[in-house]
Structure formats: structure tokens, C-alpha cells
Design a protein around this motif. Sequence first.
Motif, PDB file in Angstrom:
ATOM      1  N   GLU A  45      16.266   3.146  -1.546  1.00  0.00           N
ATOM      2  CA  GLU A  45      15.311   1.935  -1.788  1.00  0.00           C
ATOM      3  C   GLU A  45      14.044   1.931  -0.653  1.00  0.00           C
ATOM      4  O   GLU A  45      13.244   2.230  -0.688  1.00  0.00           O
ATOM      5  N   ILE A  46      15.479   2.494  -0.107  1.00  0.00           N
ATOM      6  CA  ILE A  46      14.730   2.328   1.812  1.00  0.00           C
ATOM      7  C   ILE A  46      13.963   3.600   1.838  1.00  0.00           C
ATOM      8  O   ILE A  46      13.441   3.421   2.033  1.00  0.00           O
ATOM      9  N   GLU A  47      15.065   5.299   0.600  1.00  0.00           N
ATOM     10  CA  GLU A  47      14.193   5.975   1.049  1.00  0.00           C
ATOM     11  C   GLU A  47      12.711   5.643  -0.151  1.00  0.00           C
ATOM     12  O   GLU A  47      12.185   7.006   1.075  1.00  0.00           O
ATOM     13  N   ALA A  48      13.222   5.676  -0.981  1.00  0.00           N
ATOM     14  CA  ALA A  48      11.567   5.717  -2.183  1.00  0.00           C
ATOM     15  C   ALA A  48      10.998   4.844  -2.054  1.00  0.00           C
ATOM     16  O   ALA A  48       9.848   5.610  -1.647  1.00  0.00           O
ATOM     17  N   TYR A  49      10.835   3.089  -0.869  1.00  0.00           N
ATOM     18  CA  TYR A  49      10.069   2.872  -0.521  1.00  0.00           C
ATOM     19  C   TYR A  49       9.369   3.268   1.043  1.00  0.00           C
ATOM     20  O   TYR A  49       8.514   3.233   1.399  1.00  0.00           O
ATOM     21  N   ARG A  50      10.257   4.258   1.533  1.00  0.00           N
ATOM     22  CA  ARG A  50      10.146   4.371   2.679  1.00  0.00           C
ATOM     23  C   ARG A  50       8.532   5.210   2.348  1.00  0.00           C
ATOM     24  O   ARG A  50       7.720   6.161   3.234  1.00  0.00           O
ATOM     25  N   THR A  51       9.210   6.745   1.314  1.00  0.00           N
ATOM     26  CA  THR A  51       8.173   7.930   1.504  1.00  0.00           C
ATOM     27  C   THR A  51       6.637   6.865   0.348  1.00  0.00           C
ATOM     28  O   THR A  51       5.603   7.560   0.685  1.00  0.00           O
ATOM     29  N   LEU A  52       7.036   5.846  -0.775  1.00  0.00           N
ATOM     30  CA  LEU A  52       5.801   5.169  -1.288  1.00  0.00           C
ATOM     31  C   LEU A  52       4.789   4.265   0.687  1.00  0.00           C
ATOM     32  O   LEU A  52       3.619   4.353  -0.239  1.00  0.00           O
ATOM     33  N   ALA A  53       5.409   4.315   1.255  1.00  0.00           N
ATOM     34  CA  ALA A  53       4.690   3.244   2.136  1.00  0.00           C
ATOM     35  C   ALA A  53       3.686   4.566   3.291  1.00  0.00           C
ATOM     36  O   ALA A  53       2.774   4.040   3.147  1.00  0.00           O
ATOM     37  N   LEU A  54       4.514   5.814   3.288  1.00  0.00           N
ATOM     38  CA  LEU A  54       3.704   6.701   3.823  1.00  0.00           C
ATOM     39  C   LEU A  54       2.666   7.792   3.703  1.00  0.00           C
ATOM     40  O   LEU A  54       1.858   8.531   3.710  1.00  0.00           O
ATOM     41  N   LEU A  55       3.021   7.026   1.289  1.00  0.00           N
ATOM     42  CA  LEU A  55       0.989   7.672   0.674  1.00  0.00           C
ATOM     43  C   LEU A  55       0.386   7.737   1.415  1.00  0.00           C
ATOM     44  O   LEU A  55      -1.029   7.874   1.315  1.00  0.00           O
ATOM     45  N   ALA A  56      -0.344   6.200   1.982  1.00  0.00           N
ATOM     46  CA  ALA A  56      -0.820   6.217   3.209  1.00  0.00           C
ATOM     47  C   ALA A  56      -1.788   6.706   4.120  1.00  0.00           C
ATOM     48  O   ALA A  56      -2.909   6.198   4.722  1.00  0.00           O
ATOM     49  N   LEU A  57      -0.468   7.279   4.904  1.00  0.00           N
ATOM     50  CA  LEU A  57      -0.509   8.200   6.262  1.00  0.00           C
ATOM     51  C   LEU A  57      -1.555   9.025   6.221  1.00  0.00           C
ATOM     52  O   LEU A  57      -2.669   9.050   6.709  1.00  0.00           O
ATOM     53  N   PRO A  58      -1.781   9.696   4.667  1.00  0.00           N
ATOM     54  CA  PRO A  58      -3.105  11.244   4.936  1.00  0.00           C
ATOM     55  C   PRO A  58      -4.203  10.626   4.906  1.00  0.00           C
ATOM     56  O   PRO A  58      -5.226  11.421   5.670  1.00  0.00           O
ATOM     57  N   ILE A  59      -4.574   9.641   4.230  1.00  0.00           N
ATOM     58  CA  ILE A  59      -5.688   8.323   3.864  1.00  0.00           C
ATOM     59  C   ILE A  59      -6.287   8.161   5.499  1.00  0.00           C
ATOM     60  O   ILE A  59      -7.667   8.189   5.884  1.00  0.00           O
ATOM     61  N   ALA A  60      -5.048   7.600   6.091  1.00  0.00           N
ATOM     62  CA  ALA A  60      -5.269   6.742   7.418  1.00  0.00           C
ATOM     63  C   ALA A  60      -5.904   8.019   8.497  1.00  0.00           C
ATOM     64  O   ALA A  60      -6.964   8.108   9.055  1.00  0.00           O
ATOM     65  N   ARG A  61      -5.169   9.247   8.377  1.00  0.00           N
ATOM     66  CA  ARG A  61      -5.826  10.544   9.094  1.00  0.00           C
ATOM     67  C   ARG A  61      -7.432  10.859   8.880  1.00  0.00           C
ATOM     68  O   ARG A  61      -8.021  11.447  10.130  1.00  0.00           O
ATOM     69  N   ARG A  62      -7.350  11.474   7.361  1.00  0.00           N
ATOM     70  CA  ARG A  62      -8.872  11.302   6.655  1.00  0.00           C
ATOM     71  C   ARG A  62     -10.040  10.131   7.389  1.00  0.00           C
ATOM     72  O   ARG A  62     -10.803  10.829   7.881  1.00  0.00           O
ATOM     73  N   GLN A  63      -9.115   8.673   7.563  1.00  0.00           N
ATOM     74  CA  GLN A  63     -10.209   8.067   7.358  1.00  0.00           C
ATOM     75  C   GLN A  63     -10.583   8.068   9.033  1.00  0.00           C
ATOM     76  O   GLN A  63     -11.709   7.433   9.531  1.00  0.00           O
ATOM     77  N   GLY A  64      -9.715   8.244  10.058  1.00  0.00           N
ATOM     78  CA  GLY A  64      -9.467   8.433  11.318  1.00  0.00           C
ATOM     79  C   GLY A  64     -11.832   8.916  11.825  1.00  0.00           C
ATOM     80  O   GLY A  64     -11.942   8.180  12.418  1.00  0.00           O
ATOM     81  N   PRO A  65     -11.496  10.277  11.576  1.00  0.00           N
ATOM     82  CA  PRO A  65     -12.726  10.672  12.673  1.00  0.00           C
ATOM     83  C   PRO A  65     -14.158  10.208  11.801  1.00  0.00           C
ATOM     84  O   PRO A  65     -14.964   9.863  12.076  1.00  0.00           O
TER      85      PRO A  65
END
Length: 432
Positions: free
Chosen positions: A202-222
Motif C-alpha cells: 500500500e505504501i508503494e501504491a499510495y506513494r505513486t498515486l500521490a505523485l500523479l499530481a506532480l506533473p500537473i504541478a510542474r505544468r501549472q507552475g510557469p
Amino acid sequence: MSMFPPDHALRTTLADEIHARPPEAVEAPARASYVAVLVEADQRTREFGHLCSLCDSLGVEPPLPGASHFRAEFNTERGHCRLKWERHGEFSGYTVIAADVNERPFQAVAASLLPEGWLAALPGATIAAAHATLLVAPEETRLAGLLEQAFAGQTVAGAVVADGAARVYTDFRLHEGCTRFVLVDNHLTERQAGRTLQRLFEIEAYRTLALLALPIARRQGPRIVQIEAALAQLTDGIARGEGDDEVLLHELTRLAAEVESGLAASQFRFGACRAYEDLVMRRIAELREQRLSGVPPIEEFMARRFRPAVATCATVSQRLHDLSERVAQASALLSTRVDITRERQNQALLASMDRRAKLQLRLQQTVEGLSVAAICYYVAGLVGYGAKGLKAGGLPVNADLLTGLSIPLVAVAVVLAVRRARRRVAADEAAH
């Protein structure tokens, strides 16, 4: 006869919910595989049918319609294994557990015991996959060699867990597409072993699912930086009283639309990121880690690698919300400025209308005076004609004198009639 009132329709379901997904009992040595699959709503039926087809082909009772979890034991051509299926909000988890008789860890993973191609044919997309091996505690020198083989010399995180009952090692890297966990059994019970494996997966699954937001955050930054700069320029123009109000309002509307578009496109994932991060940290806390010499614990590893990424997502989410509030405040300032301008224009218009009304009143009074004079003239003329007629009829009437005397009387009567008419009009207007 029951001693209590009738049961609520959901009482049994709610009572059984906390027992719905118990961890598997696992005895060392064992191997386990886990895969988390993102399944869209329109793929749920196909997924359920795919699971039922596996059960039918291996002579196992399939899950009941509408079930959200299922476990079964299978005897396939490749060996005996257990399969556990759990359906979550946006993904499904599959865990395969089997005994391990191999000399080297991960030599043959548990998932390989399922019919060939069955996992690959699952509808959806794999978001996390992991293999684990549960070892009976070996000698330290042999354990070091096993870890070297398992993780190919990569930096390993690990800790003593379950109050000293086991040790866990992982590098959180993908080896042939899967993360690897080595769980060393010091004196785990079978249920403890199952719970520990479940927490690691579950740590592995939830860790990866949480990081699905990171590419969105990087696109939104600029994009956020551009909006902030444009908003600062607009706000400065509003503060200085510069620029056309319509142009400023158009730009603010455009910025508001961009911010709301960014919020709509990202807030679900940012909210999910916070929820999954909380689950990751809870599962790590449930491991009850104790530090191993020379090895960073999983919590420390996550604090260095995982939590900064989550913090980035949280920061971008907060900046979007702040931008939305700032755009709303700028719109309110511009609206106030527009309202003040309109109020000034309205005051000027009212003053102009007041001047026109006064001018019209003066003209009306002038016209009324002329009207009184004209009426007096015509009425006096009529009186004169009447007096002349009486004189012609033989009456001793002085026509000129009678005409002159009638003028003041006629003037007073006309003035009184005009005033009465004016009061009547004013009363009618007040009534309406």
C-alpha cells in the motif's frame, strides 16, 4: 421474538465492513506480487468479467455480483497460489501470494503462477507494481549477499519493524518494471507477516498515486507565474487610476477564467495527493520502524524524496487558490472604481436634468403669465362686446367703463383657475 426493534437496512453491511478486507496469513518463506491498476468507470464491468473468467477456468467460485473484494486459492499448471482482489476508488489492487522454494530472491515471482497473459489482459493501466520476498532470517553475511542480488547494489532503505519481529529492505526503484521488498522474518506471526506485506504494497501504491499530481504541478507552475505577473500589472494600473475600465475588466475576466480552468483541471489530483500522502505516512507509522545501522528508515527516505514532491503540489494548489482570491479582489476594486465613475456621471446627469427642469419651470411660468394675459384680453373683449350690445339695446351702459372694470376681475379668476389646476396636477402626481 427479537428483544430489539427491527434492524436498520444497512446494519449488517456496516458491521461487516470493518472485517471485509482482512490481511492474508503468510508463512515464511514466501513470495508475493502486487499490482495496482487504474480502472475507469466504464472498464469496471470488463474487469469483473475478466476476474470471473479466471475463476471459471480454474474451477473456483467467482465473486458475487457487485463485490468490491475477493480472495481465492488457485491450482494452476505453474503451481499453487492465492489471489486477493480489492476495488478502491480509482484503482484496483491484485495481490498474489505463494510459497517460495527458490534459492535467490525474485528468481520466480508469485505473479508468474497465474495463467500466462491474464494480468496483462486486465483493463486499465498499471500505476504501481511490486514483488516481495519473505525470508526466514538468514545469517548476516548471507543476507548481505541476498540484498546485493535483489537490489543490484543500489542504495537501500530499511528498518526493523513490528517491534523487532522483522526487518524490511527496499530501494523504491523499478527492477524489470516492479519495486522490490525484502522482508526478513525474525519471529513474525503469519498474520503479522500478512499485515506487513500489505502495508508495504500500500505504501508503494499510495506513494505513486500521490505523485500523479506532480506533473500537473510542474505544468501549472510557469502558467501561475505568468498570471501573477499579469495580475500585478493590472492591479498597479487600477491603483494608479490608469487604463480603460472596459479593457481592464476584459483582462481580469480572462485571468479569472485561466485561474478557474487551472483549478478545475488540477484540484481533484491535488486533493487526492493530500489524501494519499496521509495514507502513506499512516502505513509507515504502522510499521513501527526502528533504525538499522547504516540504513535510512523508510520514513526518512520518504521525508527526503517523497514529501518535497507532495509539498510542491500543495504549494501550487495554494498558489492557485490565492490567485483566485486576488483576482476576485482586483475585480472588486475595479467594480468599485467603475461604480464611483458611474455615480459621478449619474450626479452630473441629475444636475443637468435639474437645470433643465428649472428652465422648463421658468418657461412654463412665463407661458402661464402670457396665457393669463391672453385670456384676460379675450374675456375683456367679450365683456366689451356684451356691453356694446346692451348699449345698442337702449340700456344706459358705458361699454368702455364696464370693459375696464372687468379686466381685474377676469385676471384674478384666471389666476385662481390656473393655480387650482396646478394643485390638482401635483396631487395626481403625488398619488402615483
